[in-house]
Design a protein around this motif. Structure first.
Motif, PDB file in Angstrom:
ATOM      1  N   SER A 155      -3.567  -5.142   8.325  1.00  8.86           N
ATOM      2  CA  SER A 155      -2.596  -4.114   7.949  1.00  8.86           C
ATOM      3  C   SER A 155      -1.724  -3.777   9.142  1.00  8.86           C
ATOM      4  O   SER A 155      -2.127  -3.953  10.291  1.00  8.86           O
ATOM      5  N   ARG A 215       1.520  -0.803  10.237  1.00  8.99           N
ATOM      6  CA  ARG A 215       2.296   0.342   9.785  1.00  8.99           C
ATOM      7  C   ARG A 215       3.766  -0.043   9.815  1.00  8.99           C
ATOM      8  O   ARG A 215       4.250  -0.636  10.781  1.00  8.99           O
ATOM      9  N   GLU A 216       4.478   0.314   8.738  1.00  2.00           N
ATOM     10  CA  GLU A 216       5.928   0.095   8.713  1.00  2.00           C
ATOM     11  C   GLU A 216       6.550   1.416   8.360  1.00  2.00           C
ATOM     12  O   GLU A 216       6.635   1.771   7.185  1.00  2.00           O
ATOM     13  N   SER A 232       4.985   3.865   5.634  1.00  2.00           N
ATOM     14  CA  SER A 232       3.947   3.252   4.806  1.00  2.00           C
ATOM     15  C   SER A 232       3.179   2.189   5.574  1.00  2.00           C
ATOM     16  O   SER A 232       3.583   1.747   6.644  1.00  2.00           O
ATOM     17  N   PRO A 254       2.921  -2.911   0.535  1.00  2.00           N
ATOM     18  CA  PRO A 254       2.526  -1.586   1.019  1.00  2.00           C
ATOM     19  C   PRO A 254       1.473  -1.001   0.104  1.00  2.00           C
ATOM     20  O   PRO A 254       1.413  -1.330  -1.087  1.00  2.00           O
ATOM     21  N   VAL A 287       1.457  -1.594   5.390  1.00  2.00           N
ATOM     22  CA  VAL A 287       1.578  -2.847   4.654  1.00  2.00           C
ATOM     23  C   VAL A 287       0.359  -3.729   4.903  1.00  2.00           C
ATOM     24  O   VAL A 287      -0.084  -3.859   6.039  1.00  2.00           O
TER      25      VAL A 287
END
Lengths: 115, 115
Positions: free
Chosen positions: B66, B68-69, B72, B36, B74
């Motif tokens: 990239s 989104r998790e 955040s 992240p 990642v």
DNA sequence: TAGCGAATTGAAGAATGTTGCAAGTCGTGA
DNA sequence: TCACGACTTGCAACATTCTTCAATTCGCTA
């Protein structure tokens, strides 16, 4: 040693030096063996002074070496692994470009569907 | 395709993208797996926006991806060979630096002898 | 749904890199 | 030793890239 340059910085600098069209072409030409400036100049159509500038950059970083042979100056790769690096880069680049083309195709498809 | 970019130019561009201290550090951190932004930020001490700018460059060239998790974002390496390229570069760099140190030692010796 | 943390984007000024031209060096043959 | 071809160097104009800071977006939760 005077400046304790961090490794990641040295690495970045090294890549940056490779990151110029003329310098890359020179390195590719030198993969087949030493060459006089005159020949490089014939293959890369630019002004002698422009080539010289870029050769000076490669020389300054110890990526190529030059020696005088009579009336002409001959350049060659300094280390044996530069060629391998270029090959690896080519492979990655092929992957990246292929990936981008696929993505592009997808996008085109989506676009057409959205119309 | 729209622009028939010469291969040597694409290659130069690729190296130029790698040629930045922050970007190199990011790539090295990502060699160990996805991370992240928050963690990258902890390892590389710079402003969030500065990191974001450089991540955007890597993303734009398809070198990292990239997702989104939750709260955040990642990042991870896009292709499998980037790690190999970095290893090859490290090897070359080691050679070059070693060579330079030897040269430096010679010069120092010569200097001392000349005194 | 207001507010907060996480990350990204936009834009302007500063810093670096590149190009092109004029001048200079180094061999070599007349 | 003069002159010429082969390169290199210096330098100023120009272009690109970096940094910084303010503004914005996106999830999540109180």
């Amino acid at each position: 040693m005077s400046a304790p340059v961090p490794l990641y910085q040295a690495k970045a600098e090294f890549f940056r030096v490779l990151g110029h069209p003329v310098r890359i072409r020179v390195l590719e030409l030198l993969q087949d063996g030493p060459r006089p400036v005159r020949e490089l100049l014939a293959d890369i159509a630019i002004e002698p002074s422009a080539l010289s500038q870029q050769l000076a950059v490669l020389r300054r970083y110890g990526i190529v070496v030059s020696r005088r042979e009579g009336p002409s100056v001959v350049y060659e790769l300094a280390g044996g692994d530069i060629a391998e690096l270029l090959r690896t880069a080519r492979r990655i680049l092929t992957e990246l470009i292929t990936g981008q083309n696929e993505l592009l195709a997808e996008l085109r498809g989506a676009e057409a569907a959205a119309q």
